[in-house]
Scaffold this motif. Structure first.
Motif, PDB file in Angstrom:
ATOM      1  N   VAL A 124       0.849  -1.179   0.000  1.00  0.00           N
ATOM      2  CA  VAL A 124       0.000   0.000   0.000  1.00  0.00           C
ATOM      3  C   VAL A 124       0.890   1.236   0.000  1.00  0.00           C
ATOM      4  CG1 VAL A 124      -0.147  -0.010   2.520  1.00  0.00           C
ATOM      5  CG2 VAL A 124      -1.886   1.184   1.207  1.00  0.00           C
ATOM      6  N   THR A 125       0.428   2.263  -0.677  1.00  0.00           N
ATOM      7  CA  THR A 125       1.109   3.557  -0.674  1.00  0.00           C
ATOM      8  C   THR A 125       0.199   4.569  -0.004  1.00  0.00           C
ATOM      9  OG1 THR A 125       2.266   3.036  -2.735  1.00  0.00           O
ATOM     10  CG2 THR A 125       2.162   5.350  -2.086  1.00  0.00           C
ATOM     11  N   VAL A 126       0.740   5.251   1.009  1.00  0.00           N
ATOM     12  CA  VAL A 126      -0.065   6.212   1.750  1.00  0.00           C
ATOM     13  C   VAL A 126       0.570   7.599   1.673  1.00  0.00           C
ATOM     14  CG1 VAL A 126      -1.051   4.543   3.350  1.00  0.00           C
ATOM     15  CG2 VAL A 126       1.131   5.588   3.880  1.00  0.00           C
ATOM     16  N   GLU A 127      -0.292   8.591   1.609  1.00  0.00           N
ATOM     17  CA  GLU A 127       0.142   9.988   1.670  1.00  0.00           C
ATOM     18  C   GLU A 127      -0.352  10.548   3.000  1.00  0.00           C
ATOM     19  OE1 GLU A 127      -1.048  12.225  -1.721  1.00  0.00           O
ATOM     20  OE2 GLU A 127      -0.424  10.686  -3.163  1.00  0.00           O
ATOM     21  N   VAL A 128       0.601  10.930   3.845  1.00  0.00           N
ATOM     22  CA  VAL A 128       0.282  11.361   5.198  1.00  0.00           C
ATOM     23  C   VAL A 128       0.843  12.758   5.423  1.00  0.00           C
ATOM     24  CG1 VAL A 128       0.274  10.646   7.617  1.00  0.00           C
ATOM     25  CG2 VAL A 128       0.623   8.940   5.839  1.00  0.00           C
ATOM     26  N   SER A 129       0.109  13.557   6.188  1.00  0.00           N
ATOM     27  CA  SER A 129       0.562  14.913   6.498  1.00  0.00           C
ATOM     28  C   SER A 129       0.469  15.153   8.000  1.00  0.00           C
ATOM     29  CB  SER A 129      -0.264  15.956   5.749  1.00  0.00           C
ATOM     30  OG  SER A 129      -1.614  15.939   6.182  1.00  0.00           O
ATOM     31  N   VAL A 130       1.295  16.080   8.492  1.00  0.00           N
ATOM     32  CA  VAL A 130       1.292  16.419   9.906  1.00  0.00           C
ATOM     33  C   VAL A 130       1.518  17.916  10.046  1.00  0.00           C
ATOM     34  CG1 VAL A 130       3.750  15.901  10.129  1.00  0.00           C
ATOM     35  CG2 VAL A 130       2.313  15.966  12.179  1.00  0.00           C
ATOM     36  N   ASN A 131       0.821  18.536  10.964  1.00  0.00           N
ATOM     37  CA  ASN A 131       1.054  19.944  11.310  1.00  0.00           C
ATOM     38  C   ASN A 131       1.931  20.005  12.564  1.00  0.00           C
ATOM     39  OD1 ASN A 131      -0.590  20.667   9.197  1.00  0.00           O
ATOM     40  ND2 ASN A 131      -2.320  21.274  10.459  1.00  0.00           N
ATOM     41  N   TRP A 132       2.860  20.939  12.571  1.00  0.00           N
ATOM     42  CA  TRP A 132       3.706  21.065  13.749  1.00  0.00           C
ATOM     43  C   TRP A 132       4.075  22.523  13.950  1.00  0.00           C
ATOM     44  CZ3 TRP A 132       9.075  22.381  13.408  1.00  0.00           C
ATOM     45  CH2 TRP A 132       9.561  22.487  12.108  1.00  0.00           C
ATOM     46  N   THR A 133       4.316  22.884  15.196  1.00  0.00           N
ATOM     47  CA  THR A 133       4.577  24.276  15.560  1.00  0.00           C
ATOM     48  C   THR A 133       5.755  24.335  16.527  1.00  0.00           C
ATOM     49  OG1 THR A 133       2.193  24.690  15.416  1.00  0.00           O
ATOM     50  CG2 THR A 133       3.537  26.399  16.429  1.00  0.00           C
ATOM     51  N   VAL A 134       6.653  25.275  16.281  1.00  0.00           N
ATOM     52  CA  VAL A 134       7.792  25.486  17.171  1.00  0.00           C
ATOM     53  C   VAL A 134       7.323  26.265  18.398  1.00  0.00           C
ATOM     54  CG1 VAL A 134      10.071  26.556  17.412  1.00  0.00           C
ATOM     55  CG2 VAL A 134       9.412  25.471  15.251  1.00  0.00           C
ATOM     56  N   ASN A 135       7.735  25.813  19.574  1.00  0.00           N
ATOM     57  CA  ASN A 135       7.463  26.590  20.786  1.00  0.00           C
ATOM     58  C   ASN A 135       8.220  27.911  20.700  1.00  0.00           C
ATOM     59  OD1 ASN A 135       5.910  24.531  21.825  1.00  0.00           O
ATOM     60  ND2 ASN A 135       7.619  23.601  22.938  1.00  0.00           N
ATOM     61  N   LYS A 136       7.482  28.996  20.782  1.00  0.00           N
ATOM     62  CA  LYS A 136       8.075  30.314  20.586  1.00  0.00           C
ATOM     63  C   LYS A 136       9.225  30.584  21.549  1.00  0.00           C
ATOM     64  CE  LYS A 136       6.663  35.166  20.174  1.00  0.00           C
ATOM     65  NZ  LYS A 136       5.511  36.098  20.258  1.00  0.00           N
ATOM     66  N   GLU A 137       9.063  30.179  22.792  1.00  0.00           N
ATOM     67  CA  GLU A 137      10.097  30.446  23.792  1.00  0.00           C
ATOM     68  C   GLU A 137      11.351  29.610  23.559  1.00  0.00           C
ATOM     69  OE1 GLU A 137       7.012  29.627  24.361  1.00  0.00           O
ATOM     70  OE2 GLU A 137       6.118  31.507  25.097  1.00  0.00           O
ATOM     71  N   ALA A 138      11.212  28.522  22.799  1.00  0.00           N
ATOM     72  CA  ALA A 138      12.345  27.616  22.597  1.00  0.00           C
ATOM     73  C   ALA A 138      12.973  27.756  21.223  1.00  0.00           C
ATOM     74  CB  ALA A 138      11.894  26.176  22.823  1.00  0.00           C
ATOM     75  N   ALA A 139      12.618  28.797  20.480  1.00  0.00           N
ATOM     76  CA  ALA A 139      13.151  28.956  19.127  1.00  0.00           C
ATOM     77  C   ALA A 139      14.673  29.104  19.143  1.00  0.00           C
ATOM     78  CB  ALA A 139      12.493  30.165  18.449  1.00  0.00           C
ATOM     79  N   LEU A 140      15.227  29.839  20.105  1.00  0.00           N
ATOM     80  CA  LEU A 140      16.680  30.025  20.191  1.00  0.00           C
ATOM     81  C   LEU A 140      17.376  28.701  20.453  1.00  0.00           C
ATOM     82  CD1 LEU A 140      19.131  31.892  20.272  1.00  0.00           C
ATOM     83  CD2 LEU A 140      18.694  32.241  22.722  1.00  0.00           C
ATOM     84  N   ASP A 141      16.800  27.892  21.352  1.00  0.00           N
ATOM     85  CA  ASP A 141      17.387  26.589  21.656  1.00  0.00           C
ATOM     86  C   ASP A 141      17.342  25.669  20.445  1.00  0.00           C
ATOM     87  OD1 ASP A 141      18.406  24.555  23.579  1.00  0.00           O
ATOM     88  OD2 ASP A 141      16.464  23.623  23.160  1.00  0.00           O
ATOM     89  N   LEU A 142      16.220  25.693  19.715  1.00  0.00           N
ATOM     90  CA  LEU A 142      16.110  24.868  18.511  1.00  0.00           C
ATOM     91  C   LEU A 142      17.165  25.277  17.486  1.00  0.00           C
ATOM     92  CD1 LEU A 142      12.959  23.595  16.759  1.00  0.00           C
ATOM     93  CD2 LEU A 142      14.570  24.915  15.393  1.00  0.00           C
TER      94      LEU A 142
END
Length: 296
Positions: A90-108
């Motif tokens: 089987v072939t599947v097309e999957v999507s995900v939404n994700w968000t960076v924690n604003k306070e942790a942007a520098l650490d990322l």
């Protein structure tokens, strides 16, 4: 001579403009603007120092630079091959939404160098792993009819794997499922047979209801006829009872009043004498009319 003076003037003018140009460039490099949905990571000689929220900010020209990190929801989509519980490809097309924690942007930024590197090195591999580990737990038909269960399975697995990272993952969707054509044909045949069976069942149910309606109609008609017959029978009984009571009352009246019989005979007499009389004992019937004629 004139040409040399012109060249000297041009050289002198360019030399005077240099400080102005340097000042303009310096001023231009002394501020930066962070747009909404982002935070600005300020780097000094390539080292991330701090982060700034949206708005106008100042920095040291030529020494500090700014890297914008998006903190709005981002969407990643993957198309991957897997197999179902019955080992069907089987072939599947999957999507995900994700968000960076604003306070942790520098650490990322310090740990991964930016969003693209984080996606390629951290998010995408774990997303693919969670999907490929979940899909084989479902049969093909269940995968088509109950995508929500598969989505919940992927989401639980991915959330566990991303628990230690400064991001939030949500709204996983299975955009498309591609199965072998033979299996799709078998599903269509099965669905067609199911529809035919449902139609036949509906037809039988309709016939049953029609038969039941006919029985109910006949029963109601029979009950109606019975009611009429009972009413007629009761009417006859009541009528007969009334007549019997009338006869009995009349007989009683006659027994109690003998003169009523005489009165009734007198009322019904037509004024003519009887033409014959019955004799007593062995006396024959006498015709009075013949005697009357002879007398005349």
């Amino acid at each position: 001579m004139l040409k040399q003076k012109i060249n000297n003037f041009k050289g002198f003018s360019a030399f005077k403009m240099l400080p102005i140009l340097a000042l303009v460039v310096t001023v231009y490099n002394s501020y930066f603007i962070v747009i909404e949905g982002h935070v600005g990571v300020v780097k000094r000689f390539g080292e991330a120092k701090d982060q700034q929220n949206p708005g106008l900010h100042f920095k040291i020209p030529f020494i500090e630079t700014v890297e914008n990190i998006e903190v709005r929801t981002r969407k990643n989509a993957e198309k991957m091959a897997s197999s179902t519980k019955e080992q069907m490809p089987v072939t599947v097309e999957v999507s995900v939404n994700w968000t960076v924690n604003k306070e942790a942007a520098l650490d990322l930024f310090k740990r991964y160098g930016g969003l693209d590197q984080f996606e390629q090195r951290i998010l995408d591999p774990r997303f693919r792993s969670a999907t490929k580990d979940t899909i084989p737990q479902f049969e093909a038909e269940q995968l088509i009819q109950d995508r929500a269960s598969a989505i919940n399975g992927i989401e639980r697995r991915l959330s566990d794997e991303m628990a230690g990272f400064p991001v939030v993952v949500d709204n996983i969707q299975i955009e498309n499922i591609v199965l072998p054509q033979k299996y799709i044909n078998s599903i269509e045949i099965k669905q067609t047979e199911k529809n035919l069976a449902a139609a036949e069942e509906h037809k039988l149910e309709r016939q049953r209801l029609e038969a039941l309606r006919a029985v109910n109609t006949a029963d109601a008609k029979a009950k109606g006829i019975l009611k009429v017959a009972e009413a007629e029978a009761k009417s006859i009984i009541l009528k007969g009872k009334a007549e019997a009571e009338a006869i009995e009352a009349k007989a009683k009246a006659l027994r109690d009043n003998p003169l009523i019989v005489k009165l009734t005979e007198a009322q019904n007499w037509d004024g003519k004498l009887p033409s014959t009389i019955m004799g007593q004992g062995n006396m024959p019937i006498i015709d009075l009319r013949e005697n009357n004629n002879r007398s005349n």
